[in-house]
Write a protein that holds these residues in place. Structure first.
Motif, PDB file in Angstrom:
ATOM      1  N   ASN A 184       0.865  -1.235  -0.177  1.00 39.96           N
ATOM      2  CA  ASN A 184       0.035   0.147   0.111  1.00 39.96           C
ATOM      3  C   ASN A 184       0.946   1.221  -0.012  1.00 39.96           C
ATOM      4  O   ASN A 184       0.258   2.431  -0.170  1.00 39.96           O
ATOM      5  CB  ASN A 184      -0.740   0.095   1.157  1.00 39.96           C
ATOM      6  CG  ASN A 184      -1.840  -1.160   0.970  1.00 39.96           C
ATOM      7  OD1 ASN A 184      -2.371  -1.332   0.078  1.00 39.96           O
ATOM      8  ND2 ASN A 184      -2.144  -1.784   2.378  1.00 39.96           N
ATOM      9  N   LYS A 185       2.034   1.170   0.020  1.00 37.45           N
ATOM     10  CA  LYS A 185       3.087   2.365   0.071  1.00 37.45           C
ATOM     11  C   LYS A 185       3.602   2.143  -1.415  1.00 37.45           C
ATOM     12  O   LYS A 185       3.444   1.528  -2.132  1.00 37.45           O
ATOM     13  CB  LYS A 185       4.310   2.073   1.123  1.00 37.45           C
ATOM     14  CG  LYS A 185       3.888   2.152   2.445  1.00 37.45           C
ATOM     15  CD  LYS A 185       4.940   2.119   3.074  1.00 37.45           C
ATOM     16  CE  LYS A 185       4.769   2.160   4.830  1.00 37.45           C
ATOM     17  NZ  LYS A 185       5.820   2.347   5.701  1.00 37.45           N
ATOM     18  N   THR A 186       4.109   3.520  -1.855  1.00 38.78           N
ATOM     19  CA  THR A 186       4.914   3.511  -2.965  1.00 38.78           C
ATOM     20  C   THR A 186       6.434   3.758  -2.595  1.00 38.78           C
ATOM     21  O   THR A 186       6.958   4.491  -1.905  1.00 38.78           O
ATOM     22  CB  THR A 186       4.554   4.836  -3.860  1.00 38.78           C
ATOM     23  OG1 THR A 186       4.507   5.967  -3.042  1.00 38.78           O
ATOM     24  CG2 THR A 186       3.059   4.414  -4.230  1.00 38.78           C
ATOM     25  N   TYR A 187       7.228   3.045  -3.440  1.00 38.44           N
ATOM     26  CA  TYR A 187       8.542   2.993  -3.339  1.00 38.44           C
ATOM     27  C   TYR A 187       9.442   3.395  -4.316  1.00 38.44           C
ATOM     28  O   TYR A 187       9.209   3.430  -5.522  1.00 38.44           O
ATOM     29  CB  TYR A 187       9.141   1.557  -2.971  1.00 38.44           C
ATOM     30  CG  TYR A 187       8.576   0.787  -1.806  1.00 38.44           C
ATOM     31  CD1 TYR A 187       9.461   0.872  -0.599  1.00 38.44           C
ATOM     32  CD2 TYR A 187       7.158   0.376  -1.644  1.00 38.44           C
ATOM     33  CE1 TYR A 187       8.851   0.177   0.343  1.00 38.44           C
ATOM     34  CE2 TYR A 187       6.872  -0.079  -0.394  1.00 38.44           C
ATOM     35  CZ  TYR A 187       7.777  -0.183   0.718  1.00 38.44           C
ATOM     36  OH  TYR A 187       7.216  -0.650   1.826  1.00 38.44           O
ATOM     37  N   PRO A 188      10.623   4.098  -4.098  1.00 44.20           N
ATOM     38  CA  PRO A 188      11.766   4.508  -5.078  1.00 44.20           C
ATOM     39  C   PRO A 188      12.422   2.809  -5.694  1.00 44.20           C
ATOM     40  O   PRO A 188      12.134   2.079  -4.877  1.00 44.20           O
ATOM     41  CB  PRO A 188      12.778   5.238  -4.727  1.00 44.20           C
ATOM     42  CG  PRO A 188      12.616   4.596  -3.230  1.00 44.20           C
ATOM     43  CD  PRO A 188      11.435   4.540  -2.872  1.00 44.20           C
ATOM     44  N   ALA A 189      12.654   2.805  -6.902  1.00 40.90           N
ATOM     45  CA  ALA A 189      13.174   1.546  -7.336  1.00 40.90           C
ATOM     46  C   ALA A 189      14.507   1.665  -8.097  1.00 40.90           C
ATOM     47  O   ALA A 189      14.857   2.771  -8.619  1.00 40.90           O
ATOM     48  CB  ALA A 189      12.252   0.964  -8.328  1.00 40.90           C
ATOM     49  N   VAL A 190      15.422   0.816  -8.134  1.00 41.06           N
ATOM     50  CA  VAL A 190      16.560   0.802  -8.742  1.00 41.06           C
ATOM     51  C   VAL A 190      16.541  -0.614  -9.580  1.00 41.06           C
ATOM     52  O   VAL A 190      16.410  -1.621  -9.061  1.00 41.06           O
ATOM     53  CB  VAL A 190      17.779   0.903  -7.839  1.00 41.06           C
ATOM     54  CG1 VAL A 190      19.050   0.558  -8.626  1.00 41.06           C
ATOM     55  CG2 VAL A 190      17.383   2.080  -7.033  1.00 41.06           C
ATOM     56  N   LEU A 191      16.978  -0.299 -10.989  1.00 36.62           N
ATOM     57  CA  LEU A 191      17.310  -1.414 -11.974  1.00 36.62           C
ATOM     58  C   LEU A 191      18.843  -1.645 -11.583  1.00 36.62           C
ATOM     59  O   LEU A 191      19.654  -0.933 -11.550  1.00 36.62           O
ATOM     60  CB  LEU A 191      17.003  -1.401 -13.227  1.00 36.62           C
ATOM     61  CG  LEU A 191      15.732  -1.163 -13.815  1.00 36.62           C
ATOM     62  CD1 LEU A 191      15.205   0.167 -13.257  1.00 36.62           C
ATOM     63  CD2 LEU A 191      15.778  -0.892 -15.388  1.00 36.62           C
ATOM     64  N   SER A 192      18.997  -3.074 -11.403  1.00 36.79           N
ATOM     65  CA  SER A 192      20.642  -3.408 -11.231  1.00 36.79           C
ATOM     66  C   SER A 192      20.825  -4.368 -12.087  1.00 36.79           C
ATOM     67  O   SER A 192      20.407  -5.405 -12.394  1.00 36.79           O
ATOM     68  CB  SER A 192      20.739  -4.297  -9.720  1.00 36.79           C
ATOM     69  OG  SER A 192      21.958  -4.555  -9.574  1.00 36.79           O
ATOM     70  N   ALA A 193      22.059  -3.976 -12.935  1.00 33.40           N
ATOM     71  CA  ALA A 193      22.461  -4.680 -14.059  1.00 33.40           C
ATOM     72  C   ALA A 193      23.854  -5.286 -14.083  1.00 33.40           C
ATOM     73  O   ALA A 193      24.909  -5.086 -13.748  1.00 33.40           O
ATOM     74  CB  ALA A 193      22.651  -3.653 -15.263  1.00 33.40           C
ATOM     75  N   HIS A 194      23.863  -6.637 -14.371  1.00 36.32           N
ATOM     76  CA  HIS A 194      24.981  -7.366 -14.122  1.00 36.32           C
ATOM     77  C   HIS A 194      26.142  -7.280 -15.074  1.00 36.32           C
ATOM     78  O   HIS A 194      25.891  -6.594 -16.319  1.00 36.32           O
ATOM     79  CB  HIS A 194      24.541  -9.010 -14.092  1.00 36.32           C
ATOM     80  CG  HIS A 194      24.160  -9.382 -15.361  1.00 36.32           C
ATOM     81  ND1 HIS A 194      24.965  -9.649 -16.294  1.00 36.32           N
ATOM     82  CD2 HIS A 194      22.894  -9.742 -15.779  1.00 36.32           C
ATOM     83  CE1 HIS A 194      24.314 -10.066 -17.663  1.00 36.32           C
ATOM     84  NE2 HIS A 194      22.960 -10.202 -17.168  1.00 36.32           N
TER      85      HIS A 194
END
Length: 316
Positions: free
Chosen positions: A31-41
């Motif tokens: 129910n919350k909103t979060y910042p997101a990070v894509l992590s690339a190998h």
């Protein structure tokens, strides 16, 4: 440390699926909103290695939703022939992963960042220029794969390599076997027997070919017939004008043949249009130290976490 939740997810792309691990912060609340990070190998790696089992969990612990994904043709993602390293496709993968994130109600579509390690850092840089939904770039020991192919990986003779690739593709077109090359010796012992002395080659072998970092899908191999895709490609092309988002670059000051110290410092100098550019030098440490060794990784995270908090915020 509190527990993070890991969910295996499938990212839909036009021609095949992209496999990813979604890392959710402790106390995650849909129910919350979060910042997101894509992590690339890195090149030759997979989502279960440094991008997804070192940096990804550390960022999730700090309140970010992290998605670590396998590149197309590699790991658990789709695409044939296997182990193809196509820079254009690898950059396009970022947009497909962002497409997935913006469908999640608990991800704030206006607060998405990226992190890339090694070749993933070069791809993340290029993707940030092209994908304006990415609001902040973190690059740890970034490598410009095109430069590496034009120089060391082609033994500084890219035209000769292109001719060899053409010959191999003709063989395959006529029904021959696909050629897949191992990028590293089979073991540290094999590296010593072969007389390997370059820091990056020796340490890459120690990471990928031992229990330190070895994973079933992270085997450091490459489809030879795909190499022409990289020989006229530049991860940093137009970085001076197109990379305007905040960017933080982390390098070790102990250089090796894969060139991340040179590439990282060069990139920092070129992104004058960035709204906030930072360069962190982990003194006394090498490219592969920054994959998983506690002290240099802490140096990187001590810079990355406040950087992402500044530009992406926290859960709301």
């Amino acid at each position: 440390m509190s527990e993070i939740e890991t969910r295996q997810v499938i990212v839909k792309a036009p021609y095949w699926d992209i496999a990813a691990n979604l890392l959710l912060p402790p106390g995650f609340d849909e129910n919350k909103t979060y910042p997101a990070v894509l992590s690339a190998h890195p090149i030759g790696s997979c989502k279960e290695q440094t991008a997804g089992n070192v940096y990804g969990p550390a960022l999730a612990q700090e309140g970010f939703v992290v998605i670590a994904f396998d590149a197309s043709f590699q790991g658990d993602s789709g695409g044939e022939p296997r182990w193809t390293e196509d820079p254009t496709q690898r950059v396009a993968d970022f947009s497909h992963v962002v497409d997935h994130l913006v469908t999640l109600d608990y991800v704030d579509a206006d607060r998405i960042g990226v992190l890339g390690i090694c070749g993933g850092g070069g791809y993340a840089t290029n993707a940030t220029m092209l994908e304006r939904r990415i609001k902040a770039l973190g690059a740890v020991v970034p490598v410009n794969y095109g430069r590496l192919m034009q120089e060391g990986f082609s033994e500084f003779d890219p035209v000769k390599l292109l001719e060899q690739v053409g010959e191999q593709r003709t063989k395959e077109a006529r029904g021959g076997d696909v050629q897949v090359n191992e990028l590293l010796p089979a073991s540290p012992e094999a590296a010593r027997e072969a007389g390997a002395t370059d820091r990056d080659v020796v340490e890459a072998t120690d990471y990928y070919k031992t229990g330190r970092g070895g994973k079933p899908n992270g085997v450091a191999r490459m489809n030879f017939g795909s190499l022409n895709q990289a020989l006229n490609w530049d991860a940093f092309l137009r970085a001076e004008t197109m990379l305007t988002q905040p960017a933080l670059i982390v390098v070790g000051d102990q250089p090796g043949a894969f060139g991340s110290y040179r590439d990282g410092t060069e990139l920092y100098g070129r992104i004058a249009a960035s709204r906030d550019r930072q360069l962190v030098v982990a003194e006394g440490y090498s490219h592969y130290d920054l994959y998983d060794q506690p002290e240099p990784v802490k140096i990187a995270l001590d810079a990355l976490i406040p950087f992402y908090r500044k530009h992406l915020g926290q859960a709301a």
